[in-house]
Design a protein around this motif. Sequence first.
Motif, PDB file in Angstrom:
ATOM      1  N   UNK A  96       0.827  -1.200   0.000  1.00  0.00           N
ATOM      2  CA  UNK A  96       0.000   0.000   0.000  1.00  0.00           C
ATOM      3  C   UNK A  96       0.866   1.256   0.000  1.00  0.00           C
ATOM      4  N   UNK A  97       2.071   1.176   0.565  1.00  0.00           N
ATOM      5  CA  UNK A  97       2.950   2.329   0.646  1.00  0.00           C
ATOM      6  C   UNK A  97       3.701   2.606  -0.654  1.00  0.00           C
ATOM      7  N   UNK A  98       3.745   1.630  -1.535  1.00  0.00           N
ATOM      8  CA  UNK A  98       4.505   1.795  -2.768  1.00  0.00           C
ATOM      9  C   UNK A  98       3.790   2.749  -3.713  1.00  0.00           C
ATOM     10  N   UNK A  99       4.570   3.539  -4.406  1.00  0.00           N
ATOM     11  CA  UNK A  99       4.017   4.504  -5.345  1.00  0.00           C
ATOM     12  C   UNK A  99       3.548   3.808  -6.624  1.00  0.00           C
ATOM     13  N   UNK A 100       2.709   4.486  -7.343  1.00  0.00           N
ATOM     14  CA  UNK A 100       2.210   4.009  -8.631  1.00  0.00           C
ATOM     15  C   UNK A 100       2.923   4.770  -9.737  1.00  0.00           C
ATOM     16  N   UNK A 101       3.087   4.121 -10.879  1.00  0.00           N
ATOM     17  CA  UNK A 101       3.784   4.716 -12.020  1.00  0.00           C
ATOM     18  C   UNK A 101       2.816   4.934 -13.177  1.00  0.00           C
ATOM     19  N   UNK A 102       2.961   6.063 -13.825  1.00  0.00           N
ATOM     20  CA  UNK A 102       2.228   6.353 -15.055  1.00  0.00           C
ATOM     21  C   UNK A 102       3.118   5.963 -16.224  1.00  0.00           C
ATOM     22  N   UNK A 110      -1.991   6.425  -5.969  1.00  0.00           N
ATOM     23  CA  UNK A 110      -2.870   5.719  -6.907  1.00  0.00           C
ATOM     24  C   UNK A 110      -3.894   6.679  -7.520  1.00  0.00           C
ATOM     25  N   UNK A 111      -4.487   7.509  -6.698  1.00  0.00           N
ATOM     26  CA  UNK A 111      -5.520   8.423  -7.176  1.00  0.00           C
ATOM     27  C   UNK A 111      -4.957   9.417  -8.192  1.00  0.00           C
ATOM     28  N   UNK A 112      -3.781   9.956  -7.902  1.00  0.00           N
ATOM     29  CA  UNK A 112      -3.161  10.925  -8.813  1.00  0.00           C
ATOM     30  C   UNK A 112      -2.813  10.277 -10.144  1.00  0.00           C
ATOM     31  N   UNK A 113      -2.258   9.084 -10.098  1.00  0.00           N
ATOM     32  CA  UNK A 113      -1.850   8.406 -11.330  1.00  0.00           C
ATOM     33  C   UNK A 113      -3.074   7.965 -12.121  1.00  0.00           C
ATOM     34  N   UNK A 148      -3.760   8.924 -15.967  1.00  0.00           N
ATOM     35  CA  UNK A 148      -4.074   7.957 -17.023  1.00  0.00           C
ATOM     36  C   UNK A 148      -5.300   8.422 -17.798  1.00  0.00           C
ATOM     37  N   UNK A 149      -6.332   8.832 -17.079  1.00  0.00           N
ATOM     38  CA  UNK A 149      -7.546   9.313 -17.741  1.00  0.00           C
ATOM     39  C   UNK A 149      -7.262  10.560 -18.581  1.00  0.00           C
ATOM     40  N   UNK A 150      -6.407  11.430 -18.069  1.00  0.00           N
ATOM     41  CA  UNK A 150      -6.054  12.636 -18.823  1.00  0.00           C
ATOM     42  C   UNK A 150      -5.309  12.277 -20.102  1.00  0.00           C
ATOM     43  N   UNK A 151      -4.362  11.328 -20.014  1.00  0.00           N
ATOM     44  CA  UNK A 151      -3.622  10.922 -21.209  1.00  0.00           C
ATOM     45  C   UNK A 151      -4.571  10.310 -22.235  1.00  0.00           C
ATOM     46  N   UNK A 210      -1.100   2.236 -15.793  1.00  0.00           N
ATOM     47  CA  UNK A 210      -0.426   2.453 -14.524  1.00  0.00           C
ATOM     48  C   UNK A 210      -0.035   1.123 -13.913  1.00  0.00           C
ATOM     49  N   UNK A 211       1.021   1.141 -13.119  1.00  0.00           N
ATOM     50  CA  UNK A 211       1.474  -0.055 -12.426  1.00  0.00           C
ATOM     51  C   UNK A 211       2.065   0.375 -11.105  1.00  0.00           C
ATOM     52  N   UNK A 212       2.055  -0.526 -10.143  1.00  0.00           N
ATOM     53  CA  UNK A 212       2.638  -0.215  -8.849  1.00  0.00           C
ATOM     54  C   UNK A 212       4.119  -0.537  -8.869  1.00  0.00           C
ATOM     55  N   UNK A 213       4.912   0.309  -8.225  1.00  0.00           N
ATOM     56  CA  UNK A 213       6.345   0.090  -8.184  1.00  0.00           C
ATOM     57  C   UNK A 213       6.655  -1.225  -7.480  1.00  0.00           C
TER      58      UNK A 213
END
Length: 97
Positions: free
Chosen positions: A20-26, A74-77, A81-84, A93-96
């Motif tokens: 849960x603490x890991x960042x998400x990647x765009x 997660x919310x920001x990424x 994704x939706x913006x792209x 998106x994927x989790x680090x």
Amino acid sequence: MEIMTAMPDVISNPETVKAQDKAWRLIVWNDPVNLMNYVSYVFQSYFGFTRERADQLMLQVHNDGFCVVRSGSREAIESDVHAMHGFGLQATMTQEA
């Protein structure tokens, strides 16, 4: 009359907490439709990157087939994704790890 007691806090699995603490990647993917200068424009206009940084990322998308543009919550990424997709770019998106 029955007295209800509060349930004890559930202790989470340490692996779950770490995940849960890991960042998400765009990730933005290369496609045969969008021109390179358009991808650079999107990176500049949406993310506020300088032209040089946007061009670096765009070339990475072009040459490698994809690029991690940024990471965050997660919310920001998800929003990115939706913006792209709104700009017509292929993004996931994927989790680090």
